[in-house]
Design a protein around this motif. Structure first.
Motif, PDB file in Angstrom:
ATOM      1  N   GLU A  33       0.750  -6.510 -27.827  1.00  0.00           N
ATOM      2  CA  GLU A  33      -0.273  -7.182 -28.637  1.00  0.00           C
ATOM      3  C   GLU A  33      -1.135  -8.117 -27.797  1.00  0.00           C
ATOM      4  O   GLU A  33      -1.915  -8.890 -28.333  1.00  0.00           O
ATOM      5  N   SER A  34      -0.988  -8.041 -26.473  1.00  0.00           N
ATOM      6  CA  SER A  34      -1.748  -8.899 -25.560  1.00  0.00           C
ATOM      7  C   SER A  34      -2.609  -8.037 -24.639  1.00  0.00           C
ATOM      8  O   SER A  34      -2.315  -6.871 -24.403  1.00  0.00           O
ATOM      9  N   THR A  35      -3.639  -8.659 -24.090  1.00  0.00           N
ATOM     10  CA  THR A  35      -4.432  -7.995 -23.073  1.00  0.00           C
ATOM     11  C   THR A  35      -3.646  -7.971 -21.769  1.00  0.00           C
ATOM     12  O   THR A  35      -3.083  -8.984 -21.367  1.00  0.00           O
ATOM     13  N   LEU A  36      -3.594  -6.813 -21.136  1.00  0.00           N
ATOM     14  CA  LEU A  36      -2.888  -6.680 -19.870  1.00  0.00           C
ATOM     15  C   LEU A  36      -3.878  -6.739 -18.719  1.00  0.00           C
ATOM     16  O   LEU A  36      -5.004  -6.252 -18.833  1.00  0.00           O
ATOM     17  N   VAL A  37      -3.438  -7.320 -17.615  1.00  0.00           N
ATOM     18  CA  VAL A  37      -4.200  -7.295 -16.375  1.00  0.00           C
ATOM     19  C   VAL A  37      -3.404  -6.434 -15.400  1.00  0.00           C
ATOM     20  O   VAL A  37      -2.245  -6.714 -15.121  1.00  0.00           O
ATOM     21  N   VAL A  38      -4.038  -5.379 -14.918  1.00  0.00           N
ATOM     22  CA  VAL A  38      -3.382  -4.438 -14.016  1.00  0.00           C
ATOM     23  C   VAL A  38      -4.003  -4.584 -12.635  1.00  0.00           C
ATOM     24  O   VAL A  38      -5.206  -4.417 -12.475  1.00  0.00           O
ATOM     25  N   GLU A  39      -3.173  -4.927 -11.670  1.00  0.00           N
ATOM     26  CA  GLU A  39      -3.591  -4.980 -10.266  1.00  0.00           C
ATOM     27  C   GLU A  39      -2.996  -3.759  -9.588  1.00  0.00           C
ATOM     28  O   GLU A  39      -1.800  -3.507  -9.699  1.00  0.00           O
ATOM     29  N   TYR A  40      -3.819  -3.009  -8.889  1.00  0.00           N
ATOM     30  CA  TYR A  40      -3.299  -1.820  -8.235  1.00  0.00           C
ATOM     31  C   TYR A  40      -4.097  -1.508  -6.986  1.00  0.00           C
ATOM     32  O   TYR A  40      -5.208  -1.993  -6.785  1.00  0.00           O
ATOM     33  N   LEU A  41      -3.485  -0.690  -6.156  1.00  0.00           N
ATOM     34  CA  LEU A  41      -4.148  -0.190  -4.959  1.00  0.00           C
ATOM     35  C   LEU A  41      -3.611   1.208  -4.712  1.00  0.00           C
ATOM     36  O   LEU A  41      -2.394   1.411  -4.637  1.00  0.00           O
ATOM     37  N   GLU A  42      -4.518   2.161  -4.629  1.00  0.00           N
ATOM     38  CA  GLU A  42      -4.093   3.531  -4.384  1.00  0.00           C
ATOM     39  C   GLU A  42      -3.702   3.708  -2.921  1.00  0.00           C
ATOM     40  O   GLU A  42      -4.065   2.913  -2.073  1.00  0.00           O
ATOM     41  N   THR A  43      -2.943   4.743  -2.643  1.00  0.00           N
ATOM     42  CA  THR A  43      -2.454   4.987  -1.294  1.00  0.00           C
ATOM     43  C   THR A  43      -3.562   5.453  -0.364  1.00  0.00           C
ATOM     44  O   THR A  43      -3.669   5.002   0.767  1.00  0.00           O
ATOM     45  N   GLU A  44      -4.406   6.353  -0.837  1.00  0.00           N
ATOM     46  CA  GLU A  44      -5.455   6.912   0.011  1.00  0.00           C
ATOM     47  C   GLU A  44      -6.721   7.113  -0.813  1.00  0.00           C
ATOM     48  O   GLU A  44      -6.699   7.817  -1.820  1.00  0.00           O
ATOM     49  N   SER A  45      -7.793   6.461  -0.403  1.00  0.00           N
ATOM     50  CA  SER A  45      -9.088   6.638  -1.064  1.00  0.00           C
ATOM     51  C   SER A  45     -10.182   6.023  -0.191  1.00  0.00           C
ATOM     52  O   SER A  45      -9.901   5.329   0.783  1.00  0.00           O
ATOM     53  N   ILE A  46     -11.402   6.257  -0.568  1.00  0.00           N
ATOM     54  CA  ILE A  46     -12.524   5.648   0.155  1.00  0.00           C
ATOM     55  C   ILE A  46     -12.460   4.128   0.016  1.00  0.00           C
ATOM     56  O   ILE A  46     -12.716   3.397   0.969  1.00  0.00           O
ATOM     57  N   PHE A  47     -12.095   3.633  -1.166  1.00  0.00           N
ATOM     58  CA  PHE A  47     -11.983   2.191  -1.398  1.00  0.00           C
ATOM     59  C   PHE A  47     -10.966   1.569  -0.439  1.00  0.00           C
ATOM     60  O   PHE A  47     -11.223   0.527   0.163  1.00  0.00           O
ATOM     61  N   VAL A  48      -9.821   2.205  -0.276  1.00  0.00           N
ATOM     62  CA  VAL A  48      -8.765   1.678   0.597  1.00  0.00           C
ATOM     63  C   VAL A  48      -9.225   1.671   2.051  1.00  0.00           C
ATOM     64  O   VAL A  48      -8.944   0.732   2.794  1.00  0.00           O
ATOM     65  N   ARG A  49      -9.965   2.711   2.452  1.00  0.00           N
ATOM     66  CA  ARG A  49     -10.461   2.753   3.828  1.00  0.00           C
ATOM     67  C   ARG A  49     -11.480   1.650   4.087  1.00  0.00           C
ATOM     68  O   ARG A  49     -11.513   1.071   5.168  1.00  0.00           O
ATOM     69  N   GLN A  50     -12.317   1.341   3.108  1.00  0.00           N
ATOM     70  CA  GLN A  50     -13.338   0.308   3.293  1.00  0.00           C
ATOM     71  C   GLN A  50     -12.793  -1.101   3.112  1.00  0.00           C
ATOM     72  O   GLN A  50     -13.213  -2.025   3.794  1.00  0.00           O
ATOM     73  N   TYR A  51     -11.885  -1.278   2.164  1.00  0.00           N
ATOM     74  CA  TYR A  51     -11.344  -2.606   1.838  1.00  0.00           C
ATOM     75  C   TYR A  51      -9.813  -2.530   1.800  1.00  0.00           C
ATOM     76  O   TYR A  51      -9.204  -2.584   0.735  1.00  0.00           O
ATOM     77  N   PRO A  52      -9.157  -2.416   2.938  1.00  0.00           N
ATOM     78  CA  PRO A  52      -7.710  -2.184   2.946  1.00  0.00           C
ATOM     79  C   PRO A  52      -6.873  -3.322   2.381  1.00  0.00           C
ATOM     80  O   PRO A  52      -5.734  -3.110   1.994  1.00  0.00           O
ATOM     81  N   ASP A  53      -7.399  -4.521   2.320  1.00  0.00           N
ATOM     82  CA  ASP A  53      -6.616  -5.653   1.823  1.00  0.00           C
ATOM     83  C   ASP A  53      -7.030  -6.087   0.422  1.00  0.00           C
ATOM     84  O   ASP A  53      -6.621  -7.152  -0.041  1.00  0.00           O
ATOM     85  N   SER A  54      -7.825  -5.291  -0.259  1.00  0.00           N
ATOM     86  CA  SER A  54      -8.338  -5.679  -1.579  1.00  0.00           C
ATOM     87  C   SER A  54      -7.648  -4.894  -2.682  1.00  0.00           C
ATOM     88  O   SER A  54      -7.510  -3.677  -2.600  1.00  0.00           O
ATOM     89  N   LEU A  55      -7.233  -5.611  -3.704  1.00  0.00           N
ATOM     90  CA  LEU A  55      -6.623  -4.980  -4.872  1.00  0.00           C
ATOM     91  C   LEU A  55      -7.687  -4.746  -5.932  1.00  0.00           C
ATOM     92  O   LEU A  55      -8.626  -5.523  -6.069  1.00  0.00           O
ATOM     93  N   ARG A  56      -7.501  -3.707  -6.706  1.00  0.00           N
ATOM     94  CA  ARG A  56      -8.366  -3.476  -7.864  1.00  0.00           C
ATOM     95  C   ARG A  56      -7.719  -4.153  -9.064  1.00  0.00           C
ATOM     96  O   ARG A  56      -6.493  -4.186  -9.179  1.00  0.00           O
ATOM     97  N   ARG A  57      -8.543  -4.683  -9.942  1.00  0.00           N
ATOM     98  CA  ARG A  57      -8.036  -5.344 -11.158  1.00  0.00           C
ATOM     99  C   ARG A  57      -8.810  -4.837 -12.359  1.00  0.00           C
ATOM    100  O   ARG A  57     -10.034  -4.798 -12.334  1.00  0.00           O
ATOM    101  N   ILE A  58      -8.067  -4.457 -13.381  1.00  0.00           N
ATOM    102  CA  ILE A  58      -8.705  -4.072 -14.640  1.00  0.00           C
ATOM    103  C   ILE A  58      -7.956  -4.735 -15.787  1.00  0.00           C
ATOM    104  O   ILE A  58      -6.792  -5.120 -15.654  1.00  0.00           O
ATOM    105  N   ARG A  59      -8.642  -4.880 -16.891  1.00  0.00           N
ATOM    106  CA  ARG A  59      -8.035  -5.402 -18.117  1.00  0.00           C
ATOM    107  C   ARG A  59      -7.926  -4.269 -19.125  1.00  0.00           C
ATOM    108  O   ARG A  59      -8.844  -3.451 -19.245  1.00  0.00           O
TER     109      ARG A  59
END
Length: 133
Positions: A33-59
């Protein structure tokens, strides 16, 4: 006329020889019943290659689901014997950015695998429930 058939046959052979690409979609379904915040980082992607230390966050709003990652691979058989979801290297879920879960959501036993109507799309779905916090 023969020339037209020749080109049609060549076009058909070229198109038929293409191997399909299979999609693997990773979804998180919020059953709380609450809004979730999901932090994730995929193993291999263009995002990971460009920003290896950055997590993605979505609600994710209560009682909704959201795709967090789409992976395209040349093989059609998902690895159901793996113990962890290998497409993600980091996954942390919190309620409203304050209450963090101690559950290891990368355990493959937490994810349900299904195949969509499109035969080249598989969906891994993680259901997050109130008891996970």
């Amino acid at each position: 006329m023969k020339k037209r058939y020749f080109f049609l046959i060549i076009a058909f052979v070229l198109l038929a020889a293409c191997d399909p690409i299979y999609g693997y979609k990773y979804e998180v379904e919020n059953l709380t019943e609450s809004t979730l915040v999901v932090e994730y980082l995929e193993t291999e992607s263009i995002f990971v290659r460009q920003y290896p230390d950055s997590l993605r966050r979505i609600r994710i709003a209560p009682n909704t689901k959201k795709a967090i990652f789409l992976q395209n691979l040349p093989e059609a058989s998902p690895n159901q014997s793996q113990s962890r979801i290998e497409a993600l290297q980091h996954l942390r879920i919190s309620k409203a950015d304050t209450i963090f879960s101690n559950v290891d959501f990368l355990q493959s036993s937490r994810w349900a695998l299904s195949q969509e109507k499109n035969p080249t799309l598989y969906v891994y779905r993680l259901q997050v429930q109130q008891g996970d916090f």
